[in-house]
Design an enzyme around this catalytic site. Structure first.
Site, PDB file in Angstrom:
ATOM      1  N   SER A  30       0.834  -1.211   0.000  1.00 19.42           N
ATOM      2  CA  SER A  30       0.000   0.000   0.000  1.00 19.42           C
ATOM      3  C   SER A  30       0.860   1.249   0.000  1.00 19.42           C
ATOM      4  O   SER A  30       0.349   2.351   0.098  1.00 19.42           O
ATOM      5  CB  SER A  30      -0.917  -0.002   1.226  1.00 19.42           C
ATOM      6  OG  SER A  30      -0.144  -0.075   2.405  1.00 19.42           O
ATOM      7  N   ASN A 117      -1.421  -2.354  13.568  1.00 17.52           N
ATOM      8  CA  ASN A 117      -2.875  -2.166  13.625  1.00 17.52           C
ATOM      9  C   ASN A 117      -3.262  -0.897  14.382  1.00 17.52           C
ATOM     10  O   ASN A 117      -4.162  -0.159  13.958  1.00 17.52           O
ATOM     11  CB  ASN A 117      -3.549  -3.385  14.279  1.00 17.52           C
ATOM     12  CG  ASN A 117      -3.338  -4.640  13.451  1.00 17.52           C
ATOM     13  OD1 ASN A 117      -2.813  -4.566  12.336  1.00 17.52           O
ATOM     14  ND2 ASN A 117      -3.737  -5.781  13.986  1.00 17.52           N
ATOM     15  N   THR A 162     -39.102  27.739  -7.824  1.00 20.41           N
ATOM     16  CA  THR A 162     -39.376  26.385  -7.330  1.00 20.41           C
ATOM     17  C   THR A 162     -39.722  25.610  -8.596  1.00 20.41           C
ATOM     18  O   THR A 162     -40.336  26.162  -9.517  1.00 20.41           O
ATOM     19  CB  THR A 162     -40.550  26.320  -6.329  1.00 20.41           C
ATOM     20  OG1 THR A 162     -41.733  26.751  -6.999  1.00 20.41           O
ATOM     21  CG2 THR A 162     -40.331  27.203  -5.105  1.00 20.41           C
ATOM     22  N   HIS A 163     -39.303  24.372  -8.652  1.00 18.00           N
ATOM     23  CA  HIS A 163     -39.501  23.542  -9.862  1.00 18.00           C
ATOM     24  C   HIS A 163     -38.882  24.184 -11.111  1.00 18.00           C
ATOM     25  O   HIS A 163     -39.325  23.927 -12.226  1.00 18.00           O
ATOM     26  CB  HIS A 163     -40.985  23.273 -10.127  1.00 18.00           C
ATOM     27  CG  HIS A 163     -41.750  22.862  -8.913  1.00 18.00           C
ATOM     28  ND1 HIS A 163     -41.892  21.562  -8.523  1.00 18.00           N
ATOM     29  CD2 HIS A 163     -42.392  23.612  -7.966  1.00 18.00           C
ATOM     30  CE1 HIS A 163     -42.607  21.506  -7.399  1.00 18.00           C
ATOM     31  NE2 HIS A 163     -42.915  22.735  -7.035  1.00 18.00           N
ATOM     32  N   SER A 284     -14.070  26.149 -27.349  1.00 15.80           N
ATOM     33  CA  SER A 284     -14.379  24.898 -28.030  1.00 15.80           C
ATOM     34  C   SER A 284     -13.417  24.750 -29.201  1.00 15.80           C
ATOM     35  O   SER A 284     -13.072  25.727 -29.861  1.00 15.80           O
ATOM     36  CB  SER A 284     -15.821  24.940 -28.535  1.00 15.80           C
ATOM     37  OG  SER A 284     -15.986  24.056 -29.622  1.00 15.80           O
ATOM     38  N   LYS A 290     -17.723  29.725 -28.865  1.00 17.11           N
ATOM     39  CA  LYS A 290     -18.060  29.218 -27.541  1.00 17.11           C
ATOM     40  C   LYS A 290     -17.158  29.715 -26.419  1.00 17.11           C
ATOM     41  O   LYS A 290     -15.955  29.862 -26.585  1.00 17.11           O
ATOM     42  CB  LYS A 290     -18.013  27.683 -27.528  1.00 17.11           C
ATOM     43  CG  LYS A 290     -19.112  27.005 -28.303  1.00 17.11           C
ATOM     44  CD  LYS A 290     -20.515  27.286 -27.789  1.00 17.11           C
ATOM     45  CE  LYS A 290     -20.824  26.647 -26.462  1.00 17.11           C
ATOM     46  NZ  LYS A 290     -21.081  25.211 -26.531  1.00 17.11           N
ATOM     47  N   GLU A 297     -18.768  22.960 -14.295  1.00 11.92           N
ATOM     48  CA  GLU A 297     -19.212  21.615 -14.679  1.00 11.92           C
ATOM     49  C   GLU A 297     -18.353  20.541 -14.001  1.00 11.92           C
ATOM     50  O   GLU A 297     -18.844  19.484 -13.606  1.00 11.92           O
ATOM     51  CB  GLU A 297     -19.148  21.457 -16.197  1.00 11.92           C
ATOM     52  CG  GLU A 297     -20.233  22.258 -16.906  1.00 11.92           C
ATOM     53  CD  GLU A 297     -19.956  22.451 -18.394  1.00 11.92           C
ATOM     54  OE1 GLU A 297     -19.419  21.539 -19.035  1.00 11.92           O
ATOM     55  OE2 GLU A 297     -20.269  23.542 -18.902  1.00 11.92           O
ATOM     56  N   TYR A 324      -9.028  -6.380  13.254  1.00  6.61           N
ATOM     57  CA  TYR A 324      -8.378  -5.867  12.049  1.00  6.61           C
ATOM     58  C   TYR A 324      -8.391  -6.899  10.918  1.00  6.61           C
ATOM     59  O   TYR A 324      -8.144  -8.086  11.120  1.00  6.61           O
ATOM     60  CB  TYR A 324      -6.921  -5.452  12.348  1.00  6.61           C
ATOM     61  CG  TYR A 324      -6.212  -4.942  11.109  1.00  6.61           C
ATOM     62  CD1 TYR A 324      -6.333  -3.614  10.730  1.00  6.61           C
ATOM     63  CD2 TYR A 324      -5.482  -5.802  10.282  1.00  6.61           C
ATOM     64  CE1 TYR A 324      -5.734  -3.146   9.564  1.00  6.61           C
ATOM     65  CE2 TYR A 324      -4.881  -5.341   9.117  1.00  6.61           C
ATOM     66  CZ  TYR A 324      -5.010  -4.016   8.765  1.00  6.61           C
ATOM     67  OH  TYR A 324      -4.429  -3.554   7.623  1.00  6.61           O
ATOM     68  N   LYS A 332      -7.681   4.097   2.829  1.00  2.00           N
ATOM     69  CA  LYS A 332      -6.960   5.361   2.628  1.00  2.00           C
ATOM     70  C   LYS A 332      -7.192   6.002   1.264  1.00  2.00           C
ATOM     71  O   LYS A 332      -7.362   7.221   1.161  1.00  2.00           O
ATOM     72  CB  LYS A 332      -5.471   5.159   2.884  1.00  2.00           C
ATOM     73  CG  LYS A 332      -5.154   5.203   4.355  1.00  2.00           C
ATOM     74  CD  LYS A 332      -3.905   4.458   4.676  1.00  2.00           C
ATOM     75  CE  LYS A 332      -4.089   3.535   5.841  1.00  2.00           C
ATOM     76  NZ  LYS A 332      -4.656   2.220   5.483  1.00  2.00           N
TER      77      LYS A 332
HETATM   78  N1  ARG Z   1      -0.865  -1.140   6.054  1.00  2.00           N
HETATM   79  C1  ARG Z   1      -1.898  -1.645   6.897  1.00  2.00           C
HETATM   80  C2  ARG Z   1      -3.151  -0.780   6.772  1.00  2.00           C
HETATM   81  O1  ARG Z   1      -3.111   0.227   6.185  1.00  2.00           O
HETATM   82  C3  ARG Z   1      -1.501  -1.750   8.307  1.00  2.00           C
HETATM   83  C4  ARG Z   1      -0.862  -3.036   8.465  1.00  2.00           C
HETATM   84  C5  ARG Z   1      -1.499  -3.942   9.404  1.00  2.00           C
HETATM   85  N2  ARG Z   1      -1.103  -5.200   8.915  1.00  2.00           N
HETATM   86  C6  ARG Z   1      -1.340  -6.345   9.470  1.00  2.00           C
HETATM   87  N3  ARG Z   1      -0.914  -7.363   8.829  1.00  2.00           N
HETATM   88  N4  ARG Z   1      -1.935  -6.458  10.580  1.00  2.00           N
HETATM   89  O2  ARG Z   1      -4.200  -1.137   7.268  1.00  2.00           O
END
Ligand code: ARG
Length: 464
Positions: A30, A117, A162-163, A284, A290, A297, A324, A332
């Site tokens: 990640s 975690n 309205t509408h 355009s 244009k 938009e 977890y 993320k």
């Molecule tokens: N990179 C992981 C996350 O974003 C955290 C790692 C936790 N990994 C694990 N094997 N317990 O959630």
């Protein structure tokens, strides 16, 4: 890049009989996304390290070395000298691996009483807190720009819809202040996001807590959290704060999108109620004449991705048992992307607001189209003693007369109006004028100039 020759993971690979497959390494990594968390990760590690010393779990000189190493890593990343590797999975392991290179085996003591975690969710909460504050600044800047436009055009009359049918005349400034109310709520809601992310998960460790005598209040203080989370399992499983961030971002985007839509509508050649300066328009490649409002938009268009991101994390979290799971690593991307889009959308919306001006005459003429003072006429009859339902019918009759004659209500002669009801007097002529209609709306929160001036004053003070 992951080399096909990479060896087993040095941090957790001891029990593995073979190195992870190339594809597993690829799906597991990640780092390309969570490297954004390096500041928070280093901040969290330093706080954890200081706590370990305070609690006499590690020695001061060891902690000094570790903290110096972490600060050096932070500089390396800032200066783009850090070599991020997918083989080291995520931001936590990338930093830890580098720490080993810098300080040697002492680096291995930092992860006492900690797990990725609790580390990751601590980092993420810190990131969301910081960025929510930045978004609040952008919202405030937008509000200030809207207030300026409203102030400058206090007296301009437009048709209230309205509408999308002409309903009643309103002040353009009053219409703009409606958006200020929406963004004010967003401003407040991002503060709630911050407040609701104020408990420190660090020290929840993998899920169960730890046998070490850690001080979670101490790390909470160092990291500006109000207190430690009360349950270690919830500590590592909770992503409500990220979802709340995405929800508030979605609401704010919805408000932006409605504003953008209105700008597009007002700017259309059919409606032609505003002028947008060229710096906010695009051309355009085929139609030379244009000038298009692409910025507005795109604010509207990008809102789709933001809603998608909220949905994406809701679905990721749905049905996940405690505590977890690696699924949660997918939290993320939607949050980071949402932040980038929303920040840009807020900035562009502000720039658009700064570069539009009302076409006063068109606005005013449209405000008188569609018999927009018919309700004022009904109210007039009520004040003469009729019930509102009777007055409504009589006003509809007057509209029919005007429609037949192809006139606006204020163009009708007193003779024609008088035929509607014997109670009608000369003062009715004033009632049918849009200016009078606006200024009569003195009820709290109404469109009268008197009210708008008061609200503007209050809002300007609030958003200095
Ligand atoms: N990179 C992981 C996350 O974003 C955290 C790692 C936790 N990994 C694990 N094997 N317990 O959630």
């Amino acid at each position: 890049m992951i080399s096909k020759k990479t060896k087993t993971n040095k941090i957790w690979g001891e029990r593995m009989r073979s190195k992870p497959s190339y594809l597993l390494t690829k799906i597991n990594a990640s780092i390309n996304i969570d490297k954004k968390l390096y500041v928070q990760d280093i901040k969290g590690s330093i706080a954890h390290c200081k706590m370990l010393v305070k609690q006499k779990i590690i020695k001061k000189d060891m902690s000094n070395k570790i903290i110096k190493g972490l600060k050096r890593i932070e500089k390396e990343i800032q200066q783009k000298k850090f070599n991020f590797s997918e083989f080291n999975e995520d931001i936590h392991l990338n930093i830890e691996k580098r720490l080993f290179e810098i300080v040697g085996n002492d680096a291995g003591f930092l992860h006492i009483a900690r797990s990725r975690n609790d580390q990751v969710t601590t980092d993420f909460k810190l990131w969301i807190t910081e960025t929510s504050e930045i978004l609040r600044i952008e919202i405030k800047n937008l509000i200030k720009a809207i207030l300026k436009l409203a102030e400058k055009n206090k007296n301009i009359i437009m048709p209230g819809f309205t509408h999308l049918k002409n309903a009643q005349p309103v002040l353009f400034s009053h219409h703009l202040l409606a958006y200020v109310e929406m963004f004010k709520r967003d401003f407040k809601k991002f503060k709630n996001v911050i407040n609701n992310a104020s408990e420190n998960p660090l020290g929840s460790v993998a899920l169960a807590g730890t046998s070490f005598n850690i001080d979670r209040n101490f790390t909470s203080k160092l990291l500006n959290f109000t207190k430690p989370t009360d349950n270690s399992i919830d500590g590592v499983s909770d992503r409500d704060y990220a979802l709340e961030f995405l929800f508030v971002a979605s609401l704010c985007s919805m408000h932006l999108s409605r504003l953008a839509e209105e700008i597009v509508l007002w700017n259309s050649d059919v409606i032609n109620m505003i002028e947008i300066k060229d710096k906010m328009l695009t051309g355009s490649s085929v139609m030379p004449q244009k000038k298009n409002p692409d910025g507005a938009e795109l604010i509207r268009g990008k809102t789709g991705a933001i809603y998608g991101n909220l949905n994406s994390l809701l679905i990721t979290m749905k049905g996940l048992p405690l505590s977890y799971f690696k699924d949660m690593q997918e939290d993320k991307k939607p949050v980071f992307e949402t932040y980038d889009i929303l920040k840009l959308n807020l900035k562009i919306a502000k720039e658009l607001i700064e570069n539009i001006s009302p076409n006063k005459n068109n606005m005013k003429n449209f405000a008188n189209d569609g018999f927009t003072t018919a309700t004022d006429f009904a109210d007039y009859l009520v004040k003469k003693g009729l019930s509102f339902r009777d007055a409504h019918k009589k006003s509809a009759k007057l509209v029919n007369v005007a429609e037949k004659r192809n006139m606006t209500l204020d163009q009708l002669s007193f003779k024609d109006i008088k035929k509607i009801d014997p109670l009608i007097q000369k003062d009715v002529l004033k009632i049918l004028k849009i200016e009078n209609s606006i200024n009569s709306k003195k009820s709290y929160g109404g469109t009268s100039l008197q009210n708008v001036v008061k609200m503007l004053k209050k809002l300007k003070k609030e958003f200095k």
